[in-house]
Design a protein around this motif. Structure first.
Motif, mmCIF file in Angstrom:
data_model
loop_
_atom_site.group_PDB
_atom_site.id
_atom_site.type_symbol
_atom_site.label_atom_id
_atom_site.label_comp_id
_atom_site.label_asym_id
_atom_site.label_seq_id
_atom_site.Cartn_x
_atom_site.Cartn_y
_atom_site.Cartn_z
ATOM 1 N N ALA A 17 0.820 -1.221 0.000
ATOM 2 C CA ALA A 17 0.000 0.000 0.000
ATOM 3 C C ALA A 17 0.850 1.266 0.000
ATOM 4 O O ALA A 17 0.418 2.294 -0.509
ATOM 5 C CB ALA A 17 -0.941 0.006 1.206
ATOM 6 N N TYR A 20 2.168 1.276 -3.905
ATOM 7 C CA TYR A 20 1.152 1.266 -4.957
ATOM 8 C C TYR A 20 0.791 2.658 -5.477
ATOM 9 O O TYR A 20 0.763 2.858 -6.696
ATOM 10 C CB TYR A 20 -0.092 0.507 -4.466
ATOM 11 N N LYS A 34 -4.255 3.421 -14.937
ATOM 12 C CA LYS A 34 -4.320 2.524 -13.782
ATOM 13 C C LYS A 34 -4.778 1.135 -14.230
ATOM 14 O O LYS A 34 -4.310 0.130 -13.696
ATOM 15 C CB LYS A 34 -5.292 3.112 -12.750
ATOM 16 N N HIS A 38 -2.893 -2.341 -13.537
ATOM 17 C CA HIS A 38 -3.542 -3.528 -12.981
ATOM 18 C C HIS A 38 -3.369 -4.731 -13.900
ATOM 19 O O HIS A 38 -3.204 -5.858 -13.420
ATOM 20 C CB HIS A 38 -5.023 -3.255 -12.722
ATOM 21 N N ASP A 49 -8.531 -6.982 -10.110
ATOM 22 C CA ASP A 49 -8.665 -5.621 -9.573
ATOM 23 C C ASP A 49 -9.137 -5.618 -8.116
ATOM 24 O O ASP A 49 -8.620 -4.866 -7.294
ATOM 25 C CB ASP A 49 -9.647 -4.796 -10.418
ATOM 26 N N ASP A 50 -10.131 -6.453 -7.806
ATOM 27 C CA ASP A 50 -10.659 -6.500 -6.442
ATOM 28 C C ASP A 50 -9.599 -6.973 -5.452
ATOM 29 O O ASP A 50 -9.486 -6.436 -4.341
ATOM 30 C CB ASP A 50 -11.887 -7.411 -6.354
ATOM 31 N N LYS A 51 -8.821 -7.964 -5.846
ATOM 32 C CA LYS A 51 -7.768 -8.492 -4.969
ATOM 33 C C LYS A 51 -6.673 -7.443 -4.762
ATOM 34 O O LYS A 51 -6.190 -7.263 -3.629
ATOM 35 C CB LYS A 51 -7.177 -9.776 -5.558
ATOM 36 N N ILE A 52 -6.292 -6.753 -5.817
ATOM 37 C CA ILE A 52 -5.277 -5.697 -5.693
ATOM 38 C C ILE A 52 -5.762 -4.653 -4.694
ATOM 39 O O ILE A 52 -5.024 -4.264 -3.786
ATOM 40 C CB ILE A 52 -4.967 -5.052 -7.061
ATOM 41 N N GLN A 53 -7.013 -4.219 -4.832
ATOM 42 C CA GLN A 53 -7.560 -3.209 -3.921
ATOM 43 C C GLN A 53 -7.624 -3.730 -2.493
ATOM 44 O O GLN A 53 -7.305 -3.006 -1.542
ATOM 45 C CB GLN A 53 -8.943 -2.742 -4.377
ATOM 46 N N SER A 54 -8.011 -4.978 -2.312
ATOM 47 C CA SER A 54 -8.093 -5.511 -0.943
ATOM 48 C C SER A 54 -6.704 -5.613 -0.313
ATOM 49 O O SER A 54 -6.555 -5.363 0.887
ATOM 50 C CB SER A 54 -8.819 -6.857 -0.903
ATOM 51 N N VAL A 56 -4.219 -3.590 -0.949
ATOM 52 C CA VAL A 56 -3.895 -2.204 -0.590
ATOM 53 C C VAL A 56 -4.611 -1.845 0.710
ATOM 54 O O VAL A 56 -4.002 -1.329 1.655
ATOM 55 C CB VAL A 56 -4.281 -1.223 -1.725
ATOM 56 N N ASP A 57 -5.912 -2.136 0.775
ATOM 57 C CA ASP A 57 -6.714 -1.798 1.955
ATOM 58 C C ASP A 57 -6.208 -2.511 3.221
ATOM 59 O O ASP A 57 -6.235 -1.940 4.309
ATOM 60 C CB ASP A 57 -8.184 -2.150 1.734
#
Length: 120
Positions: A17, A20, A34, A38, A49-54, A56-57
């Motif tokens: 995170a 990124y 972006k 991805h 995309d969802d896994k990348i964001q999770s 990061v979160d």
């Protein structure tokens, strides 16, 4: 240069995170998107995309990030120098994987075609 044990440890504990947003800025500054970033991360790791964001979160470290990744079989074709290190000379597997990602982001920002970046 050869990475030291301290360097390898620092790479392992650095959070995805924290890096990124720099990847996003780097590619967008060079008129890439972006979505393309991805696409490159997906190719290397298998993350959508969802896994990348999770990831990061969740603030995962690079050690945790790559432990969950399924590295593309052609990742070993990524060679060259990044941040003063020759990728093919890096012995530590995790540090090498982080440098693979750095190199792909660099190539994207430099305008390389996606087919070349993804070693098709």
């Amino acid at each position: 240069m050869i990475p030291t044990a301290e360097h390898n440890e620092r790479m392992a504990k650095m959070t995805f995170a924290s890096v990124y947003p720099h990847y996003v800025v780097k590619v967008e500054k060079k008129e890439r998107t972006k979505d393309e970033l991805h696409q490159v991360i997906n190719w290397l790791t298998g993350f959508d995309d969802d896994k990348i964001q999770s990831l990061v979160d969740e603030g995962v470290t690079f050690e945790e990030f790559f432990a969950q990744a399924k590295l593309h079989p052609n990742a070993e074709m990524i060679t060259g120098t990044i941040c003063g290190y020759k990728i093919q000379d890096i012995d530590n597997p995790l540090t090498k994987q982080v440098r693979y990602l750095d190199k792909l982001v660099d190539e994207l920002a430099k305008g390389k075609k996606m087919e070349k970046i993804m070693r098709v």
